[in-house]
Design a protein around this motif. Structure first.
Motif, PDB file in Angstrom:
ATOM      1  N   GLY A  15       0.806  -1.213   0.000  1.00 44.66           N
ATOM      2  CA  GLY A  15       0.000   0.000   0.000  1.00 44.66           C
ATOM      3  C   GLY A  15       0.840   1.265   0.000  1.00 44.66           C
ATOM      4  O   GLY A  15       2.070   1.228  -0.094  1.00 44.66           O
ATOM      5  N   PRO A  16       0.181   2.426   0.128  1.00 45.60           N
ATOM      6  CA  PRO A  16       0.886   3.704   0.075  1.00 45.60           C
ATOM      7  C   PRO A  16       1.668   3.993   1.347  1.00 45.60           C
ATOM      8  O   PRO A  16       1.405   3.414   2.406  1.00 45.60           O
ATOM      9  CB  PRO A  16      -0.254   4.717  -0.104  1.00 45.60           C
ATOM     10  N   PHE A  17       2.620   4.915   1.230  1.00 49.84           N
ATOM     11  CA  PHE A  17       3.391   5.392   2.367  1.00 49.84           C
ATOM     12  C   PHE A  17       2.867   6.756   2.809  1.00 49.84           C
ATOM     13  O   PHE A  17       2.133   7.420   2.081  1.00 49.84           O
ATOM     14  CB  PHE A  17       4.874   5.537   1.994  1.00 49.84           C
ATOM     15  N   LEU A  18       3.267   7.163   3.988  1.00 48.33           N
ATOM     16  CA  LEU A  18       3.019   8.538   4.408  1.00 48.33           C
ATOM     17  C   LEU A  18       3.794   9.478   3.488  1.00 48.33           C
ATOM     18  O   LEU A  18       4.850   9.107   2.958  1.00 48.33           O
ATOM     19  CB  LEU A  18       3.463   8.733   5.860  1.00 48.33           C
ATOM     20  N   PRO A  19       3.331  10.713   3.297  1.00 49.64           N
ATOM     21  CA  PRO A  19       4.039  11.635   2.403  1.00 49.64           C
ATOM     22  C   PRO A  19       5.330  12.199   3.004  1.00 49.64           C
ATOM     23  O   PRO A  19       6.111  12.837   2.291  1.00 49.64           O
ATOM     24  CB  PRO A  19       3.014  12.753   2.180  1.00 49.64           C
ATOM     25  N   GLY A 186      10.173   1.820  11.426  1.00 50.56           N
ATOM     26  CA  GLY A 186       8.780   2.142  11.157  1.00 50.56           C
ATOM     27  C   GLY A 186       8.523   2.436   9.699  1.00 50.56           C
ATOM     28  O   GLY A 186       7.593   3.177   9.348  1.00 50.56           O
ATOM     29  N   MET A 187       9.328   1.845   8.835  1.00 49.53           N
ATOM     30  CA  MET A 187       9.223   2.079   7.408  1.00 49.53           C
ATOM     31  C   MET A 187       8.726   0.830   6.693  1.00 49.53           C
ATOM     32  O   MET A 187       8.654  -0.253   7.268  1.00 49.53           O
ATOM     33  CB  MET A 187      10.588   2.496   6.827  1.00 49.53           C
ATOM     34  N   GLY A 188       8.406   1.000   5.418  1.00 49.02           N
ATOM     35  CA  GLY A 188       8.051  -0.113   4.563  1.00 49.02           C
ATOM     36  C   GLY A 188       8.895  -0.080   3.308  1.00 49.02           C
ATOM     37  O   GLY A 188       9.544   0.925   2.999  1.00 49.02           O
ATOM     38  N   PRO A 227       1.828   4.160   7.244  1.00 49.73           N
ATOM     39  CA  PRO A 227       0.713   4.677   8.043  1.00 49.73           C
ATOM     40  C   PRO A 227       0.086   3.585   8.887  1.00 49.73           C
ATOM     41  O   PRO A 227       0.285   2.392   8.633  1.00 49.73           O
ATOM     42  CB  PRO A 227      -0.269   5.193   6.986  1.00 49.73           C
ATOM     43  N   GLY A 228      -0.702   3.998   9.892  1.00 39.17           N
ATOM     44  CA  GLY A 228      -1.332   3.019  10.772  1.00 39.17           C
ATOM     45  C   GLY A 228      -2.311   2.131  10.044  1.00 39.17           C
ATOM     46  O   GLY A 228      -2.334   0.922  10.228  1.00 39.17           O
ATOM     47  N   GLU A 229      -3.145   2.718   9.190  1.00 39.95           N
ATOM     48  CA  GLU A 229      -4.112   1.950   8.409  1.00 39.95           C
ATOM     49  C   GLU A 229      -4.028   2.387   6.952  1.00 39.95           C
ATOM     50  O   GLU A 229      -3.851   3.564   6.659  1.00 39.95           O
ATOM     51  CB  GLU A 229      -5.538   2.185   8.934  1.00 39.95           C
TER      52      GLU A 229
END
Length: 269
Positions: A15-19, A186-188, A227-229
């Motif tokens: 899924g997407p990452f935080l900006p 805390g990354m993906g 992100p959390g969700e």
């Protein structure tokens, strides 16, 4: 975080990452973690390009999305990776490998087992599935705050020779170090694989990154904070199952599979 907990939590981020930009100290930690990996005679054949430039990321995203659409329209993706697709929990539990496709458009669900047929491919094309997936792919890559290109030094990486194997082995260890470090930070991370499937598109990325003759571009990854969700992509899968010991470990010779209860006897006294 305990080491084995990091191993258990390692995932591919679909899924997407935080900006948020990836902090410079975290970027440094990632590449320093890579440098700690083993390599043949400490040759350290890996090289990395950290890409934050928005124009470059967006162009790589466009190439990746185009590649996904083309692979889907031509049916190449499904044909090439057919052995790895699972369509039921029962099959996944029995095989314990591959990917379980558990998320797809409602219109396709009744036909999911026919996606490998010409009729299934034709239906997906009529429904615009390749276009949708290509755009999903483009958005995911474009929304990534950081791309990481992995290269090998051709002085060490000589395919067909032992040095080629040693180089790829070392590169794999370096990338795995990065992958595990993302868990702690805390990354993906996700492999941007579709351009590799189309040689001319891979060459476009090589030109974008100005890869010199003495280096070989091997892979590109997208990274960011998780992100959390997150909303799942249009077509998505999960791959958390792992083979039982008896399916991949042997004792003394390849004729003697290991017991699945290895280490269980004697627990609790």
């Amino acid at each position: 975080m305990e080491f084995f907990e990091v191993l258990r939590r390692r995932r591919t981020t679909n899924g997407p990452f935080l900006p948020d930009p990836v902090r410079p100290e975290h970027q440094r930690m990632l590449v320093e973690a890579a440098a700690m990996a083993p390599s043949h005679f400490n040759s350290q054949p890996w090289r990395f390009v950290l890409v934050e430039d928005r124009a470059t990321i967006e162009e790589i995203a466009r190439i990746s999305g185009e590649s996904m659409r083309r692979l889907m329209e031509e049916g190449t993706f499904w044909k090439r990776y057919r052995p790895y697709f699972r369509f039921s929990e029962e099959e996944m539990e029995r095989r314990r490998d591959g990917i379980l496709i558990d998320q797809m458009p409602k219109a396709l669900k009744p036909f999911r087992r026919q996606i490998f047929s010409e009729a299934g491919q034709s239906l997906m094309n009529r429904l615009g599935v390749p276009r949708i997936l290509g755009e999903d792919n483009r958005r995911l890559v474009a929304g990534s705050p950081l791309l990481l290109a992995v290269l090998l030094d051709r002085a060490e990486y000589r395919p067909g020779e032992l040095s080629g194997f040693y180089s790829v082995f070392g590169m794999g260890a370096a990338v795995e170090n990065i992958w595990l470090a993302t868990v702690e930070l805390g990354m993906g991370i996700q492999f941007v694989s579709t351009p590799m499937e189309i040689p001319e598109n891979w060459r476009r990325i090589e030109r974008l990154l100005e890869v010199p003759e003495e280096l070989a571009l091997m892979a590109v990854y997208r990274l960011g904070y998780v992100p959390g969700e997150t909303r799942r992509p249009t077509i998505d899968w999960q791959s958390r199952q792992r083979k039982r010991l008896s399916q991949y470990v042997f004792r003394n010779t390849c004729r003697s599979p290991e017991r699945d209860d290895l280490g269980a006897a004697g627990e609790g006294g």
